[in-house]
Design a protein around this motif. Sequence first.
Motif, PDB file in Angstrom:
ATOM      1  N   ARG A  45       0.841  -1.199   0.000  1.00  0.00           N
ATOM      2  CA  ARG A  45       0.000   0.000   0.000  1.00  0.00           C
ATOM      3  C   ARG A  45       0.876   1.248   0.000  1.00  0.00           C
ATOM      4  NH1 ARG A  45      -1.670   3.135   4.015  1.00  0.00           N
ATOM      5  NH2 ARG A  45      -0.929   1.653   5.584  1.00  0.00           N
ATOM      6  N   ILE A  46       1.860   1.268   0.864  1.00  0.00           N
ATOM      7  CA  ILE A  46       2.776   2.420   0.935  1.00  0.00           C
ATOM      8  C   ILE A  46       3.633   2.492  -0.330  1.00  0.00           C
ATOM      9  CG2 ILE A  46       4.704   3.461   2.192  1.00  0.00           C
ATOM     10  CD1 ILE A  46       2.077   3.557   3.779  1.00  0.00           C
ATOM     11  N   ALA A  47       4.156   1.341  -0.783  1.00  0.00           N
ATOM     12  CA  ALA A  47       4.992   1.327  -1.993  1.00  0.00           C
ATOM     13  C   ALA A  47       4.226   1.930  -3.172  1.00  0.00           C
ATOM     14  CB  ALA A  47       5.444  -0.101  -2.305  1.00  0.00           C
ATOM     15  N   ARG A  48       2.972   1.519  -3.345  1.00  0.00           N
ATOM     16  CA  ARG A  48       2.169   2.040  -4.458  1.00  0.00           C
ATOM     17  C   ARG A  48       1.855   3.522  -4.267  1.00  0.00           C
ATOM     18  NH1 ARG A  48      -0.593  -3.427  -4.557  1.00  0.00           N
ATOM     19  NH2 ARG A  48       0.361  -4.407  -6.381  1.00  0.00           N
ATOM     20  N   SER A  49       1.690   3.941  -3.007  1.00  0.00           N
ATOM     21  CA  SER A  49       1.351   5.353  -2.749  1.00  0.00           C
ATOM     22  C   SER A  49       2.494   6.291  -3.132  1.00  0.00           C
ATOM     23  CB  SER A  49       0.962   5.560  -1.281  1.00  0.00           C
ATOM     24  OG  SER A  49       2.119   5.608  -0.457  1.00  0.00           O
ATOM     25  N   VAL A  50       3.717   5.782  -3.213  1.00  0.00           N
ATOM     26  CA  VAL A  50       4.855   6.611  -3.623  1.00  0.00           C
ATOM     27  C   VAL A  50       5.257   6.350  -5.073  1.00  0.00           C
ATOM     28  CG1 VAL A  50       5.716   6.925  -1.268  1.00  0.00           C
ATOM     29  CG2 VAL A  50       6.636   5.045  -2.672  1.00  0.00           C
ATOM     30  N   GLY A  51       4.369   5.662  -5.813  1.00  0.00           N
ATOM     31  CA  GLY A  51       4.573   5.497  -7.251  1.00  0.00           C
ATOM     32  C   GLY A  51       5.287   4.238  -7.686  1.00  0.00           C
ATOM     33  N   LEU A  52       5.557   3.337  -6.769  1.00  0.00           N
ATOM     34  CA  LEU A  52       6.181   2.067  -7.151  1.00  0.00           C
ATOM     35  C   LEU A  52       5.107   1.074  -7.589  1.00  0.00           C
ATOM     36  CD1 LEU A  52       8.693   1.860  -4.176  1.00  0.00           C
ATOM     37  CD2 LEU A  52       9.270   2.291  -6.575  1.00  0.00           C
ATOM     38  N   VAL A  91      13.959  -4.346  -8.089  1.00  0.00           N
ATOM     39  CA  VAL A  91      13.435  -5.707  -8.153  1.00  0.00           C
ATOM     40  C   VAL A  91      12.067  -5.668  -7.478  1.00  0.00           C
ATOM     41  CG1 VAL A  91      13.740  -8.088  -7.373  1.00  0.00           C
ATOM     42  CG2 VAL A  91      15.729  -6.752  -8.124  1.00  0.00           C
ATOM     43  N   VAL A  92      11.023  -5.844  -8.279  1.00  0.00           N
ATOM     44  CA  VAL A  92       9.649  -5.806  -7.779  1.00  0.00           C
ATOM     45  C   VAL A  92       9.303  -7.194  -7.240  1.00  0.00           C
ATOM     46  CG1 VAL A  92       7.240  -5.399  -8.390  1.00  0.00           C
ATOM     47  CG2 VAL A  92       9.054  -4.018  -9.449  1.00  0.00           C
ATOM     48  N   VAL A  93       8.842  -7.236  -5.983  1.00  0.00           N
ATOM     49  CA  VAL A  93       8.585  -8.509  -5.309  1.00  0.00           C
ATOM     50  C   VAL A  93       7.099  -8.615  -4.981  1.00  0.00           C
ATOM     51  CG1 VAL A  93       9.206 -10.004  -3.374  1.00  0.00           C
ATOM     52  CG2 VAL A  93      10.925  -8.454  -4.357  1.00  0.00           C
ATOM     53  N   PRO A  94       6.350  -9.354  -5.819  1.00  0.00           N
ATOM     54  CA  PRO A  94       4.915  -9.507  -5.559  1.00  0.00           C
ATOM     55  C   PRO A  94       4.661 -10.366  -4.321  1.00  0.00           C
ATOM     56  CG  PRO A  94       5.561 -10.826  -7.466  1.00  0.00           C
ATOM     57  CD  PRO A  94       6.773 -10.052  -7.038  1.00  0.00           C
TER      58      PRO A  94
END
Length: 141
Positions: A45-52, A91-94
């Motif tokens: 949630r935080i990662a996406r909120s900063v554009g990642l 490195v994006v980690v789902p």
Amino acid sequence: SDQVTYDEVEAGTEIAAVSYPATRLSLVKYCGASGDFNVIHWDERIARSVGLPDVIAHGMFTMAEAGRFVTDWAGPRAVVVDFGVRFSSPVVVPDDDAGATIIVSGQVTEKLDGNRVTLELTARSDGTKVLTKARATVRLP
């Protein structure tokens, strides 16, 4: 043996690719080991909120896997004299059972005096180069 020697390698020698997993669990463990608990490494949630796009691995986690590649190849009697990288993509980690994979390969680029060799490394995840200018100098027995 598990030990590469200076006489065995030449400039141009390819080092076979190795795959390293990166899961949410490995990132949380790395948070504890490194003391870097930045939320972008565990909270999507935080990662996406900063554009990642999602949680990302620590840059130093990715660099450490490249370093592990070098030391595993070089063997226990070798010495890493110099090691450096630039971080080019995260490195994006789902959050799933597979996580991400970091694939590291390399090539001996030069033989130097003092039993030293230079290596150029390539690190990719999900088809994208995640490290650039990844180089090591190793003193081999």
